[in-house]
Design an enzyme around this catalytic site. Structure first.
Site, short mmCIF file in Angstrom:
data_model
loop_
_atom_site.label_atom_id
_atom_site.label_comp_id
_atom_site.label_asym_id
_atom_site.label_seq_id
_atom_site.Cartn_x
_atom_site.Cartn_y
_atom_site.Cartn_z
N GLU A 1 -16.45 -26.12 33.08
CA GLU A 1 -16.46 -27.56 33.31
C GLU A 1 -15.32 -28.25 32.55
OE1 GLU A 1 -21.14 -26.80 32.81
OE2 GLU A 1 -20.48 -28.84 32.38
N HIS B 1 -18.37 -30.93 36.54
CA HIS B 1 -19.30 -29.84 36.19
C HIS B 1 -19.21 -28.71 37.24
CE1 HIS B 1 -23.12 -27.87 35.24
NE2 HIS B 1 -23.41 -28.74 34.33
O1 TA6 Z 1 -23.20 -28.15 31.47
C1 TA6 Z 1 -24.25 -27.39 30.92
C2 TA6 Z 1 -25.53 -28.21 30.97
O2 TA6 Z 1 -25.44 -29.34 30.13
C3 TA6 Z 1 -26.70 -27.30 30.61
O3 TA6 Z 1 -27.25 -27.63 29.35
C4 TA6 Z 1 -27.67 -27.50 31.77
O4 TA6 Z 1 -28.56 -28.55 31.50
C5 TA6 Z 1 -26.71 -27.81 32.91
O5 TA6 Z 1 -25.77 -28.69 32.31
C6 TA6 Z 1 -27.31 -28.32 34.18
O6 TA6 Z 1 -27.85 -29.59 33.99
P1 TA6 Z 1 -28.70 -30.25 35.20
O7 TA6 Z 1 -29.10 -31.59 34.70
O8 TA6 Z 1 -27.78 -30.32 36.39
O9 TA6 Z 1 -29.84 -29.29 35.44
#
Ligand code: TA6
Length: 300
Positions: free
Chosen positions: A272, A169
């Site tokens: 990501e 991520h």
């Molecule tokens: O990768 C995008 C995502 O799934 C968004 O929907 C947002 O939730 C982000 O990840 C961050 O997630 P987190 O649980 O780290 O706040």
């Protein structure tokens, strides 16, 4: 848990590999080479920083990041595993799985010509955390130099086929999202999480001018972040991945998240390297899967 001095005795290399008690409250491996430097937190096996030689910092990390809380660290490269997003069947389980909030162990570290590597492993924290009752092993290989390479290796040690979703991520640091375009996703369909998961189609480059939360499906190509402000492009190529997620929370969601810093959303974009949405990895008993991201920075 093993401390910095024991880790340095076991894996340290003078001037190249050092384990420190980071000021943010946790153990961090500092990897140095002529090609660049990087730091990896043992909490979550999470890249926090990567500075290739001659470049500015490539990863964005929240100024509020802490390594000594149960909360996932905002920024760097969190490991989403063995599910991406909400758990597919149990809403009580944490978003993005358990890897990013678990402390990893060090398996080996190597100082080579122009690059430095470390391999971490996730030791099962008990069957209560593992959907497959502790039958999954996970390793992360990080190689930092002029290129940053991450290999996330899942080993199905159980007797049953398992299905996982996953993501590296990656939070990339940009001058300002107004100066940024993301190329390499044109012609692909995506699930628009910011619009309730509606299926949409990408035409041309991706601009960030609102909340963007998209899971691009069936993507195998290199994705490039063009940053006219920093005069550079960040190239993200991959193997073992058929999804690419692009995320920027924009202002309102940033305020709700509370850990993005004053205007952090203007200086980051997540691209990501994933297997998410409809792209599920089905792993037969005894099989192994590697998710690889290879990241380079070139002058525009
Ligand atoms: O990768 C995008 C995502 O799934 C968004 O929907 C947002 O939730 C982000 O990840 C961050 O997630 P987190 O649980 O780290 O706040």
């Amino acid at each position: 848990m093993v401390g910095a001095s024991a880790l340095n005795r076991a894996f340290g290399v003078a001037g190249r590999i050092a384990f420190i008690d980071d000021r943010r409250g946790g153990l961090v491996a500092e990897l140095s080479s002529a090609g660049g430097i990087a730091s990896v937190a043992l909490k979550g096996g999470q890249l926090l920083s990567w500075l290739p030689a001659g470049q500015e910092e490539v990863l964005w990390l929240s100024p509020l990041a802490r390594l000594d809380t149960p909360k996932a660290v905002r920024g760097g490269i969190p490991i989403c595993w063995p599910w991406f997003g909400p758990h597919p069947t149990d809403a009580s389980r944490p978003a993005h799985g358990i890897a990013r909030t678990t402390t990893w162990s060090v398996v080996r570290a190597v100082a080579a010509e122009g690059e430095t590597s470390v391999e971490l492993a996730l030791v099962s924290s008990g069957t209560e955390c593992w959907p497959q009752q502790g039958e999954l092993g996970l390793a992360l290989g990080v190689t930092a130099g002029e290129q940053l390479t991450l290999d996330l290796i899942t080993h199905n040690r159980g007797g049953e086929r398992i299905e996982i979703t996953q993501a590296l991520h990656s939070y990339f640091r940009v001058s300002d999202v107004d100066n940024v375009l993301i190329e390499g996703l044109s012609g692909r369909d995506y699930l628009d999480t910011a619009a309730g998961g509606m299926r949409s189609h990408q035409t041309g480059a991706v601009a960030i001018d609102r909340e963007v939360d998209r899971v691009y499906q069936g993507t195998r190509d290199e994705v490039v972040i063009l940053d006219r402000g920093l005069g550079r492009k960040i190239r993200v190529s991959k193997e073992g991945s058929t999804s690419t997620v692009v995320w920027n929370p924009w202002s309102e969601k940033s305020a709700r998240l509370g850990d993005m810093g004053t205007d952090g959303f203007r200086h980051m974009v997540c691209v990501e390297t994933a297997n998410a949405g409809e792209d599920v990895v089905s792993l037969p008993a005894g099989a192994t899967h590697t998710l690889r991201a290879a990241i380079r920075v070139d002058v525009l």
